[in-house]
Design an enzyme around this catalytic site. Structure first.
Site, PDB file in Angstrom:
ATOM      1  N   LYS A  53     -37.075 -16.274  -4.984  1.00  0.00           N
ATOM      2  CA  LYS A  53     -38.831 -16.156  -6.343  1.00  0.00           C
ATOM      3  C   LYS A  53     -39.614 -17.040  -5.768  1.00  0.00           C
ATOM      4  O   LYS A  53     -40.871 -17.925  -5.567  1.00  0.00           O
ATOM      5  CB  LYS A  53     -38.390 -15.871  -7.400  1.00  0.00           C
ATOM      6  CG  LYS A  53     -37.672 -14.150  -7.382  1.00  0.00           C
ATOM      7  CD  LYS A  53     -37.328 -14.457  -8.843  1.00  0.00           C
ATOM      8  CE  LYS A  53     -36.631 -13.748  -8.888  1.00  0.00           C
ATOM      9  NZ  LYS A  53     -35.666 -12.977  -9.677  1.00  0.00           N
ATOM     10  N   GLN A  97     -33.586 -16.030 -15.281  1.00  0.00           N
ATOM     11  CA  GLN A  97     -32.872 -15.355 -14.370  1.00  0.00           C
ATOM     12  C   GLN A  97     -31.516 -14.590 -15.122  1.00  0.00           C
ATOM     13  O   GLN A  97     -30.416 -15.379 -15.756  1.00  0.00           O
ATOM     14  CB  GLN A  97     -32.314 -15.953 -13.230  1.00  0.00           C
ATOM     15  CG  GLN A  97     -31.512 -15.659 -11.691  1.00  0.00           C
ATOM     16  CD  GLN A  97     -32.420 -14.254 -11.221  1.00  0.00           C
ATOM     17  OE1 GLN A  97     -33.985 -14.538 -10.853  1.00  0.00           O
ATOM     18  NE2 GLN A  97     -31.933 -13.042 -10.493  1.00  0.00           N
ATOM     19  N   ASP A 120     -41.735 -11.066 -16.246  1.00  0.00           N
ATOM     20  CA  ASP A 120     -40.508  -9.986 -15.973  1.00  0.00           C
ATOM     21  C   ASP A 120     -40.817  -8.716 -16.415  1.00  0.00           C
ATOM     22  O   ASP A 120     -39.772  -7.782 -16.258  1.00  0.00           O
ATOM     23  CB  ASP A 120     -39.332 -10.413 -16.436  1.00  0.00           C
ATOM     24  CG  ASP A 120     -38.135 -11.324 -14.831  1.00  0.00           C
ATOM     25  OD1 ASP A 120     -38.135 -10.566 -13.809  1.00  0.00           O
ATOM     26  OD2 ASP A 120     -37.092 -11.878 -15.545  1.00  0.00           O
TER      27      ASP A 120
HETATM   28  N1  GUN Z   1     -31.723 -10.132 -12.483  1.00  0.00           N
HETATM   29  C1  GUN Z   1     -31.447  -9.268 -11.463  1.00  0.00           C
HETATM   30  N2  GUN Z   1     -33.088  -8.800 -11.289  1.00  0.00           N
HETATM   31  C2  GUN Z   1     -33.753  -9.007 -11.922  1.00  0.00           C
HETATM   32  C3  GUN Z   1     -34.702 -10.212 -11.888  1.00  0.00           C
HETATM   33  O1  GUN Z   1     -35.672  -9.124 -11.990  1.00  0.00           O
HETATM   34  N3  GUN Z   1     -35.686 -11.016 -12.901  1.00  0.00           N
HETATM   35  C4  GUN Z   1     -34.376 -11.362 -13.749  1.00  0.00           C
HETATM   36  N4  GUN Z   1     -34.803 -11.877 -14.610  1.00  0.00           N
HETATM   37  N5  GUN Z   1     -33.420 -11.416 -13.514  1.00  0.00           N
HETATM   38  C5  GUN Z   1     -32.738 -10.348 -12.071  1.00  0.00           C
END
Ligand code: GUN
Length: 283
Positions: A53, A97, A120
């Site tokens: 990311k 996350q 998100d």
């Molecule tokens: N953990 C697995 N996928 C995601 C996501 O798309 N966003 C976040 N914040 N955590 C995750």
């Protein structure tokens, strides 16, 4: 018939090109889109995800901040960090996350994020906005699935869409997005009595369970379109989705592969949301 593949890498590349251009235009007006990624603990997969990311942000000319905390971080300390990021004018998007360590209430942390920075789309305000058709951030994975359908100019009006999986992150928002485009939507889950009877009626199937071979060729109506959100490892350790790709591609008209399907789209839509959050600062 062999299904046409919907190439997530190609669509991502095109969208990311547009994002980078829009980021440049914003920069010329004095705003550099900024994303903060907060990681707590040592989950190996999470470390890989956040690295990707942050790299995607850098490649698009964004400012990015990666905060890594030990899994001993208290919930209160994390909430203080969120508050600081909410008040940081360089930061337009905040991503915590998941999963978080067991001693931290993930929902409480998500609700502490300013909805204007909830790129998100997990905040209850974002979920409510999606449900009511108001402006807000859409969760990145189902948003990416919608972009994939858009890429093949798929008209959802009057079509029957079956979503397999009911998570807050994918299944439920996916169903709402399909509904917003006038599909008739069925949500299936672990207690669904006869999954095959329902998928056989579907024009579009989105598989978002997290288990290999949830959808096999005998469950798919000839000519249906299939979106595979799964990211699993098979017995040989190879990355695979929820769909039996080799079988289903003989029946479907469109299908997304794993890898190279929905996966790259998720990060791309995070960039789109972050750019949008930055743009709203100017408006
Ligand atoms: N953990 C697995 N996928 C995601 C996501 O798309 N966003 C976040 N914040 N955590 C995750």
């Amino acid at each position: 018939m062999t299904a046409q593949r919907i190439d997530g890498n190609a669509i991502s590349q095109e969208l990311r090109g547009q994002v980078a251009q829009r980021a440049l235009a914003l920069k010329s007006k004095g705003v550099t889109p900024g994303l903060a990624v907060v990681l707590v603990g040592e989950n190996a997969a999470s470390h890989v995800y956040v690295r990707n990311k942050v790299k995607a942000c850098q490649d698009s000319g964004f400012f990015s901040l990666l905060e890594k905390h030990p899994d001993t971080l208290s919930q209160d300390a994390l909430l203080l960090r969120i508050e600081a990021l909410n008040n940081d004018p360089q930061i337009h998007g905040i991503l915590v996350q998941l999963p978080l360590p067991a001693h931290i209430d993930a929902q409480k942390v998500i609700e502490a994020i300013d909805p204007a920075k909830d790129v998100d789309g997990f905040h209850i305000a974002s979920a409510g906005a999606l449900m009511t058709g108001m402006p807000g951030f859409w969760p990145c994975t189902p948003y990416g699935c919608m972009k994939m359908l858009e890429s093949i100019a798929y008209d959802l009006r009057g079509k029957h869409a079956v979503v397999i999986g009911r998570s807050n992150i994918v299944g439920k928002p996916m169903a709402l997005m399909l509904l917003q485009k006038n599909a008739t939507v069925t949500i299936c889950h672990s207690a669904t009595a006869d999954l095959k009877a329902l998928t056989l009626q579907a024009d579009v199937i989105v598989a978002a369970v997290g288990k290999p071979n949830v959808l096999t060729a005998d469950m798919v109506k000839p000519g249906a379109s299939v979106i595979d959100v799964g990211m699993n490892r098979n017995a040989q350790g190879k990355l695979c989705g929820d769909v039996d790709f080799a079988g289903v591609e003989q029946v479907a008209s469109f299908i997304t592969p794993v890898p190279g399907g929905v996966g790259p789209m998720t990060i791309t839509m995070l960039l789109v949301n972050t750019l949008e959050a930055a743009q709203r600062c100017l408006a």
